[in-house]
Design a protein around this motif. Structure first.
Motif, mmCIF file in Angstrom:
data_model
loop_
_atom_site.group_PDB
_atom_site.id
_atom_site.type_symbol
_atom_site.label_atom_id
_atom_site.label_comp_id
_atom_site.label_asym_id
_atom_site.label_seq_id
_atom_site.Cartn_x
_atom_site.Cartn_y
_atom_site.Cartn_z
ATOM 1 N N TYR A 80 29.613 -2.342 -16.202
ATOM 2 C CA TYR A 80 29.482 -0.981 -16.735
ATOM 3 C C TYR A 80 28.032 -0.544 -16.604
ATOM 4 O O TYR A 80 27.137 -1.396 -16.516
ATOM 5 C CB TYR A 80 29.936 -0.928 -18.203
ATOM 6 C CG TYR A 80 29.443 -2.078 -19.059
ATOM 7 C CD1 TYR A 80 28.169 -2.065 -19.627
ATOM 8 C CD2 TYR A 80 30.251 -3.198 -19.276
ATOM 9 C CE1 TYR A 80 27.725 -3.121 -20.399
ATOM 10 C CE2 TYR A 80 29.798 -4.270 -20.052
ATOM 11 C CZ TYR A 80 28.540 -4.221 -20.609
ATOM 12 O OH TYR A 80 28.088 -5.268 -21.368
ATOM 13 N N PRO A 81 27.797 0.774 -16.606
ATOM 14 C CA PRO A 81 26.405 1.245 -16.510
ATOM 15 C C PRO A 81 25.609 0.843 -17.744
ATOM 16 O O PRO A 81 26.131 0.880 -18.859
ATOM 17 C CB PRO A 81 26.535 2.767 -16.440
ATOM 18 C CG PRO A 81 27.962 3.052 -16.153
ATOM 19 C CD PRO A 81 28.751 1.871 -16.666
ATOM 20 N N THR A 82 24.366 0.455 -17.545
ATOM 21 C CA THR A 82 23.453 0.197 -18.668
ATOM 22 C C THR A 82 22.425 1.341 -18.710
ATOM 23 O O THR A 82 22.799 2.498 -18.527
ATOM 24 C CB THR A 82 22.809 -1.197 -18.518
ATOM 25 O OG1 THR A 82 22.074 -1.223 -17.287
ATOM 26 C CG2 THR A 82 23.872 -2.291 -18.493
ATOM 27 N N GLY A 89 17.202 -1.374 -18.199
ATOM 28 C CA GLY A 89 17.547 -1.235 -16.773
ATOM 29 C C GLY A 89 17.919 -2.598 -16.209
ATOM 30 O O GLY A 89 17.184 -3.162 -15.406
ATOM 31 N N LYS A 90 19.057 -3.108 -16.633
ATOM 32 C CA LYS A 90 19.480 -4.471 -16.307
ATOM 33 C C LYS A 90 20.924 -4.472 -15.815
ATOM 34 O O LYS A 90 21.725 -3.654 -16.271
ATOM 35 C CB LYS A 90 19.408 -5.366 -17.571
ATOM 36 C CG LYS A 90 18.119 -5.275 -18.385
ATOM 37 C CD LYS A 90 17.010 -6.144 -17.857
ATOM 38 C CE LYS A 90 15.639 -5.810 -18.406
ATOM 39 N NZ LYS A 90 15.348 -6.243 -19.762
ATOM 40 N N SER A 91 21.253 -5.396 -14.945
ATOM 41 C CA SER A 91 22.629 -5.502 -14.439
ATOM 42 C C SER A 91 23.325 -6.782 -14.880
ATOM 43 O O SER A 91 24.476 -7.004 -14.528
ATOM 44 C CB SER A 91 22.641 -5.483 -12.908
ATOM 45 O OG SER A 91 22.130 -4.276 -12.425
ATOM 46 N N VAL A 92 22.613 -7.636 -15.600
ATOM 47 C CA VAL A 92 23.252 -8.864 -16.083
ATOM 48 C C VAL A 92 23.145 -8.907 -17.606
ATOM 49 O O VAL A 92 22.233 -8.323 -18.186
ATOM 50 C CB VAL A 92 22.602 -10.140 -15.487
ATOM 51 C CG1 VAL A 92 22.748 -10.148 -13.975
ATOM 52 C CG2 VAL A 92 21.148 -10.273 -15.897
ATOM 53 N N GLY A 98 23.134 -13.947 -18.238
ATOM 54 C CA GLY A 98 22.910 -13.938 -16.797
ATOM 55 C C GLY A 98 24.151 -13.611 -15.982
ATOM 56 O O GLY A 98 24.160 -13.817 -14.770
ATOM 57 N N PRO A 100 26.766 -10.817 -14.392
ATOM 58 C CA PRO A 100 26.772 -9.389 -14.060
ATOM 59 C C PRO A 100 27.679 -8.606 -15.012
ATOM 60 O O PRO A 100 28.743 -9.106 -15.389
ATOM 61 C CB PRO A 100 27.344 -9.353 -12.634
ATOM 62 C CG PRO A 100 27.124 -10.714 -12.091
ATOM 63 C CD PRO A 100 27.184 -11.650 -13.253
ATOM 64 N N VAL A 101 27.257 -7.409 -15.394
ATOM 65 C CA VAL A 101 28.114 -6.545 -16.227
ATOM 66 C C VAL A 101 28.791 -5.505 -15.333
ATOM 67 O O VAL A 101 28.272 -5.149 -14.267
ATOM 68 C CB VAL A 101 27.307 -5.831 -17.340
ATOM 69 C CG1 VAL A 101 26.728 -6.852 -18.303
ATOM 70 C CG2 VAL A 101 26.222 -4.946 -16.762
#
Lengths: 526, 526
Positions: free
Chosen positions: A371-373, A359-362, A366, A368-369
């Motif tokens: 796409y959904p993780t 459950g991460k957004s980076v 570090g 930001p990505v």
């Protein structure tokens, strides 16, 4: 050389998203469907099979997934992990939970010791301790045997060990290896500890305090709670407590404990069921031999997870299909549905394992990505869930991929025949029926009774839920989550998202608040 | 005159979607944030408050929601429901669960009787029976008191009553109203019944068989399981069993039961906790007075739910904010997070209540809808969840709205002071901290430690979890789900989505399968 790249920079991901979609209801129909169920199956161990026939994949999608797995270097990254590279880059740590159950590659040295030897030594120390407790060589002050073990821990020190205990409790009772009842105290809610303490005979209880750092607020608070109870019963707390912690923690060499067993920073809480964190309570409850079987099952799956061939690597395949569902088909959640009452809390463990890991957004660097993780993970045992939330799974406006688990035999073996079938047969008939109902649906002129189908699922089928199959199941999901983390290019082994709440809670307790936080504190009478 | 229209045909829905979005992190900051927390609050009962300051709404959004609630005629539809119109159109049934706890409008007659009188009479019959059991006037064949009550039921006959029992168990023990321990058998997995039977003294147990139709596969199978156990213990099963069923079911007048208590087709399983389905087990466990307090709490919320003013109607407001989050902001799931160990299974009950009610793709007229309906619902108690899946909630790629519940006081009252605060204060400090952490976030140059905030939550705050507040909580969510069903124009009171699986399971057991279903059956040794 390993490249850590974002998923959306990989050429094979673009190719994957362009592969023609599979009409699941169509391919699962008729004799073609029967052939799929036979073909789309892979062994996890001699006793467990992963079947993905009811997933929306075909040979073309699978080939694209294999290409993506290769471009993402999943096998190489796994090897780097078990050979001791610093995979948890955020916290600059090795990731060694697989080493608690086997030696997969090179000898791993850290802190000046062979880590495999270190984990094995802790398991042996726990085994010796548990055997002495069971033999009455370690007793309470009155020389009486301990009958109950109480784990004090939260998060990974609670969910995994508790799920494993519940999964094996009836098996152990049936197979003559049940040694002590286990209870668990986790929540800082004082009613949690108070209720558990009210339900046991503290004079014959041994408490396992589990905290890697020795500083977890909930756990230290509940330790005091327990010490008060022991003291009020006229007992010496230090004769009733053991610690599971890191060697550098304040708990490690304290006279407050009968003994201390060690884990280290290379094993995250949610990956710690096969370390001393699960080892102490499970060895006390069921005996060290049962814990050893559990580790042996996990080790087998760790070995299979090394296979470079996607179609012969169930954890990697499960991971890649999940990526396809999340990043190409756009599904937001996954339901875990074990048709086994013994696995009642296994979904809660997987919920932590998966959501806290991915459950991460980076990404690992570090950044930001785009796409959904990690998806939301939830679930309850079948057939209970069928009479609860399956309505939405069948006819809701979102498609939720499903992960079924089923066993041919029950654990206890007591059964009853009603309408020519046993309960166990009814249980298995229901899971088979659900897979086909979700995949194929059934058209009806009354749209309210219409099932569109096209709802994907996989199933892990086993002969029986034993210590070994449980270990294999656990490792399967650990490795699935690890592979998905590699594909998403996130660090699956830290959890910075839990820090801010801790900081603010401390501020509330110190009455150093203003603004909204102060008003909430007032409303809650803090 | 009531109009049943799809959400996307309502002009106020279009207006709502055009209202400027609220920057939650901004509005919750500083003194403005403090004012919001004071203002955005509404009483549910004298002891419970619904606070929505941390939702992404402002006065403009709220005005648009009020307009939408009015155009969707929520108040009129609720009145139609409690006045006895056929709201469950698919099954052509009235929807009368609110009538089990109060008379909200006109007298409702059906099947030739006043339904309010009917439900009250069943409650009285149950109260008399429970009092006689507690007084030792109804005993086992040896003249000994029953000490344990075991509910046999699944879905709504299990999840709600079980969650309510766990919510009040410690309260009752503390307050001297604990009469009998309760256990629950639900799953067709034979290990469920076998484990419960192994854990109790059957000679002193009374079993409550709950099935409205008297034909639920799991429940009848588990009844046989229990009857075998009673017979094997040399006991007369008919002296140990009562039934909760409809008057027309085969169980209603059978000599197999000590007594039968009635519900009817106007109360769906997931809405049955305040009917005889919850009444029998809870009255036996805690005494009829406790059950009456529980009903009184629910009745209060039912009354408040009549308020036409959205800002004075917490259930309707909660519903409308949920619609905004689902249909305008596009969030896929909702997490229910009670900071109360006693509510450990309350999320599982709400999961059924919500997902089975509103997990629909067709409207009341059987026409497909073009907008998302019910979300995925999941949750675990805090602080446990903080050490599990909160990572994804804080930093995952999807925003998941949150529903917190917190109480100022614990139930048992035993507590410990560590670092100048009690456990109860720590528990409350954590929930306050989480709300602000989710809403406001905290920027950090290290993106991995950065919290974007903007993650919406509400909180229901109570003084203590009592029978009355529990009833109020239950009714709040029942009414929220009802109002959302009205907005989405779905029938929240049927569950056709569970039928196909039942049909296919029967076919498997009759060995009348082909294609994929046959191969799955073979793989599972059926």
């Amino acid at each position: 050389m390993i490249n850590w790249n974002n998923l959306d920079t990989l050429t094979s991901f673009k190719e994957l998203s362009e592969v023609e979609r599979v009409n699941l209801a169509e391919v699962m129909s008729g004799e073609n469907g029967a052939e799929r169920v036979k073909d789309y199956s892979v062994s996890m161990t001699e006793d467990l099979t992963y079947n993905y026939a009811a997933k929306a994949v075909d040979d073309k999608v699978l080939a694209a997934l294999a290409k993506l797995a290769k471009e993402a270097q999943l096998t190489e990254k796994y090897a780097a992990l078990y050979n001791g590279e610093v995979i948890n880059t955020g916290e600059k740590r090795l990731v060694l939970h697989q080493l608690t159950r086997g030696q997969l590659g090179d000898k791993v040295e850290a802190d000046g010791v062979d880590k495999r030897e270190f984990y094995v030594k802790q398991q042996q120390r726990i085994a010796d301790f548990a055997n002495k407790v069971h033999a009455g060589e370690i007793t309470n002050a009155a020389g009486e045997k301990f009958t109950t073990v109480v784990q004090i821990g939260i998060g990974g020190s609670d969910l995994g060990p508790r799920a494993m205990y519940l999964a094996l409790e009836n098996w152990a009772k049936k197979n003559g290896t049940f040694k002590m009842e286990a209870k668990f105290i986790s929540n800082v809610d004082p009613d949690d500890a108070a209720a558990v303490l009210n339900s046991i005979d503290v004079a014959h209880s041994i408490f396992v305090l589990v905290s890697k750092s020795g500083t977890t607020l909930e756990t230290l608070t509940n330790e005091s709670f327990v010490k008060d109870a022991l003291k009020n019963a006229g007992l010496d707390a230090s004769k009733h407590m053991i610690a599971v912690t890191s060697e550098t923690s304040p708990l490690a060499k304290s006279d407050d404990y009968l003994a201390a067993f060690f884990m280290d920073d290379y094993i995250g809480g949610r990956y710690s069921s096969t370390s001393a964190v699960g080892g102490a309570v499970l060895s006390l409850a069921f005996g060290p031999e049962v814990f050893a079987q559990f580790l042996a099952g996990a080790a087998k799956v760790d070995e299979v997870s090394k296979n470079e061939d996607l179609l012969k690597n169930p954890a990697m395949l499960d991971a890649m299909i999940g990526v396809y569902e999340r990043n190409v088909l756009g599904y937001p959640a996954t339901a875990v549905l074990p048709y086994s009452q013994a696995l009642s809390r296994f979904p809660a463990h997987l919920q932590q394992l998966d959501m806290e890991s991915n459950g991460k957004s980076v990404n690992r660097f570090g950044e930001p990505v785009d796409y959904p993780t990690g998806p939301v993970i939830f679930g309850e045992p079948g057939t209970n869930g069928q009479h609860s939330f399956y309505q939405l799974l069948h006819q809701g406006t979102n498609i939720i991929p499903l992960q079924f688990i089923g066993f041919k035999n029950s654990q206890i073996g007591t059964d009853v025949v009603i309408q020519d079938s046993t309960s166990q047969q009814k249980l298995c008939a229901n899971v088979a029926a659900q897979i086909v109902a979700f995949a194929c649906g059934k058209s009806d002129e009354n749209r309210n009774k219409n099932f569109e189908g096209g709802r994907p699922s996989s199933i892990i089928i086993g002969k029986e839920l034993t210590p070994e199959t449980l270990g294999a199941l656990l490792a399967h999901f650990e490795n699935k989550v690890m592979f998905q983390g590699f594909v998403w290019n996130v660090n699956s082994f830290d959890q910075e998202g839990v820090q801010l709440g801790k900081v603010l809670a401390k501020r509330v307790l110190a009455h150093e608040t203003d603004g909204a936080l102060k008003v909430y504190s007032d409303l809650l009478d803090i």
